[in-house]
Design a protein around this motif. Sequence first.
Motif, PDB file in Angstrom:
ATOM      1  N   ALA A  12       2.171   3.580 -13.495  1.00 38.49           N
ATOM      2  CA  ALA A  12       1.676   4.387 -12.332  1.00 38.49           C
ATOM      3  C   ALA A  12       2.937   4.628 -11.258  1.00 38.49           C
ATOM      4  CB  ALA A  12       0.735   3.575 -11.349  1.00 38.49           C
ATOM      5  N   THR A  13       3.919   4.264 -11.453  1.00 35.90           N
ATOM      6  CA  THR A  13       5.115   4.594 -10.438  1.00 35.90           C
ATOM      7  C   THR A  13       5.255   5.851 -10.243  1.00 35.90           C
ATOM      8  OG1 THR A  13       5.768   2.333 -10.342  1.00 35.90           O
ATOM      9  CG2 THR A  13       7.529   3.821  -9.618  1.00 35.90           C
ATOM     10  N   ASP A  14       5.575   6.489 -11.251  1.00 35.37           N
ATOM     11  CA  ASP A  14       5.911   8.006 -11.324  1.00 35.37           C
ATOM     12  C   ASP A  14       4.851   8.788 -10.782  1.00 35.37           C
ATOM     13  OD1 ASP A  14       8.389   7.174 -12.433  1.00 35.37           O
ATOM     14  OD2 ASP A  14       7.772   7.647 -14.319  1.00 35.37           O
ATOM     15  N   ASP A  15       3.650   8.572 -10.883  1.00 35.21           N
ATOM     16  CA  ASP A  15       2.586   9.210 -10.096  1.00 35.21           C
ATOM     17  C   ASP A  15       2.550   9.242  -8.780  1.00 35.21           C
ATOM     18  OD1 ASP A  15       1.647   9.911 -12.736  1.00 35.21           O
ATOM     19  OD2 ASP A  15       0.015   8.348 -12.793  1.00 35.21           O
ATOM     20  N   TYR A  16       3.213   8.113  -8.058  1.00 31.33           N
ATOM     21  CA  TYR A  16       3.396   8.174  -6.661  1.00 31.33           C
ATOM     22  C   TYR A  16       4.108   8.966  -6.050  1.00 31.33           C
ATOM     23  CZ  TYR A  16       0.504   3.808  -6.721  1.00 31.33           C
ATOM     24  OH  TYR A  16      -0.418   2.717  -6.817  1.00 31.33           O
ATOM     25  N   VAL A  17       5.061   9.758  -6.634  1.00 32.08           N
ATOM     26  CA  VAL A  17       5.718  10.866  -5.994  1.00 32.08           C
ATOM     27  C   VAL A  17       4.783  12.033  -5.706  1.00 32.08           C
ATOM     28  CG1 VAL A  17       6.544  12.217  -8.335  1.00 32.08           C
ATOM     29  CG2 VAL A  17       7.868  12.155  -6.185  1.00 32.08           C
ATOM     30  N   ASN A  24       6.128   6.417  -0.793  1.00 31.98           N
ATOM     31  CA  ASN A  24       5.199   5.264  -0.060  1.00 31.98           C
ATOM     32  C   ASN A  24       4.006   4.844  -1.301  1.00 31.98           C
ATOM     33  OD1 ASN A  24       6.202   4.743   2.405  1.00 31.98           O
ATOM     34  ND2 ASN A  24       6.427   6.928   2.592  1.00 31.98           N
ATOM     35  N   MET A  25       3.682   3.831  -1.534  1.00 35.02           N
ATOM     36  CA  MET A  25       2.710   3.346  -2.317  1.00 35.02           C
ATOM     37  C   MET A  25       1.689   2.624  -1.652  1.00 35.02           C
ATOM     38  SD  MET A  25       5.221   2.310  -5.377  1.00 35.02           S
ATOM     39  CE  MET A  25       3.967   2.057  -6.961  1.00 35.02           C
TER      40      MET A  25
END
Length: 183
Positions: A12-17, A24-25
Amino acid sequence: VANRIKTFYEKATDDYVFWSKNFNMHFGHWSKGQNPLDRESMLNEMNKLIIEKSCQGIRAGNFLDMGCGVGATVNFANSHFPQHRFQGLTLSPYQVALGKKHFGPDIRLDEGDFSNTDLQTASFDGAWFLESLCHAVDKSNAIQEAARILKPGGRLVISDGMLLKKINKLKFPAKQLNKCVAD
């Protein structure tokens, strides 16, 4: 379970951009006078609020973000509170690498489980869980670990999403969304 959490964040990290240009997550905090349509400023307002609560009354200290993601809050802290030292801890080596790539190699991010760290006892003036404690397999262990690494009188700040009703009492779509999260 820790591996499932690690895998979730690595995927999911790349979606946070798309959520935040600064990675910021977490959710934001609106304060009077802020534009409620400016998500990034509300995310930074939450960062500021958490850090100020953690650092309150301390001139120069050592602080830990327990569940830091890629380190956006640590990066914000470093640039807005230079008298302090900040460090982040995440389960994901991918997030550590991405944080160092995005924010620079000097940001202090480490891979580890905030419920069972190898950090020195009584080594931090303050710590926070910013929408991360909810992912702990055993929240009591995570809080005990935070207490162990905090100096006497150290401050722990917790900001997390909470349900006020049991899942079976929620209405659609909240019931479906929370059922998926709980499964």
